[in-house]
Scaffold this active site. Sequence first.
Site, PDB file in Angstrom:
ATOM      1  N   ASN A  39       1.013  -1.289  -0.110  1.00 29.69           N
ATOM      2  CA  ASN A  39       0.048  -0.027   0.174  1.00 29.69           C
ATOM      3  C   ASN A  39       0.894   1.314   0.012  1.00 29.69           C
ATOM      4  OD1 ASN A  39      -2.677   1.095  -0.004  1.00 29.69           O
ATOM      5  ND2 ASN A  39      -2.279   1.740   2.121  1.00 29.69           N
ATOM      6  N   PRO A  95      -6.961   3.258  -4.627  1.00 24.21           N
ATOM      7  CA  PRO A  95      -7.318   4.307  -3.456  1.00 24.21           C
ATOM      8  C   PRO A  95      -6.734   3.668  -2.160  1.00 24.21           C
ATOM      9  CG  PRO A  95      -9.257   2.625  -4.126  1.00 24.21           C
ATOM     10  CD  PRO A  95      -8.069   2.620  -5.131  1.00 24.21           C
ATOM     11  N   CYS A  96      -5.532   3.807  -2.021  1.00 26.15           N
ATOM     12  CA  CYS A  96      -5.055   3.460  -0.654  1.00 26.15           C
ATOM     13  C   CYS A  96      -5.467   4.423   0.596  1.00 26.15           C
ATOM     14  CB  CYS A  96      -3.525   3.528  -0.777  1.00 26.15           C
ATOM     15  SG  CYS A  96      -2.769   5.049  -1.524  1.00 26.15           S
ATOM     16  N   HIS A  97      -5.955   5.306   0.262  1.00 27.69           N
ATOM     17  CA  HIS A  97      -6.721   6.213   1.262  1.00 27.69           C
ATOM     18  C   HIS A  97      -7.802   5.599   1.972  1.00 27.69           C
ATOM     19  CE1 HIS A  97      -8.807   7.388  -2.321  1.00 27.69           C
ATOM     20  NE2 HIS A  97      -9.689   7.883  -1.572  1.00 27.69           N
TER      21      HIS A  97
END
Length: 188
Positions: A145, A155-157
Amino acid sequence: MSGFRWQSVARGGRLPGMMTLYEELLPSPVGTITILTDGDGVLRVLEFEDFGARMERLLRLHYGPGGWRVVPAVRTSDAMRAMTAYFAGDVSAIDGLPTATGGTDFQRAVWQTLRAVGPGRTVAYADIAAAIGRPSAVRAVGLANGSNPIAIVVPCHRIIGRSGELTGYGGGLERKRWLLAHEGVGLA
């Protein structure tokens, strides 16, 4: 053109096998974003402009030292249009963007699984590890990630702690908080 000085830009001509990446800058509510696409318009990198050194490090890891050069884009990419729509409120505009990265098979599996986490949803590292069939690889998922070269689109957020708390984010927790709120995630 970004203020970041690309060290891997060929001084002069193009080397055989060198990938040319086309740079666009997008002002956004979370800061200026650098978008790099290849000659086919495929998104290769999306990073916050103030993280230029991180971006260059990831490019070296994914494509090798000297295996790429960055030049200004001559036309608006699909990635730029989709990101503009995303920040204008169409948070699903980025869902179908074609992306390509280097990385290991494991990293690419993590990033592909992250793309299935839709806007307005969050998951924990353990969820991603289980989804790729490696439930004991939670820390490795965290490392993959952190090596994601395509912020927001991959979308690592959307990864948060098991208990619902915000966890680290390469772009900073304030950006993560803003992105999640923009996508409709209610945070405690």
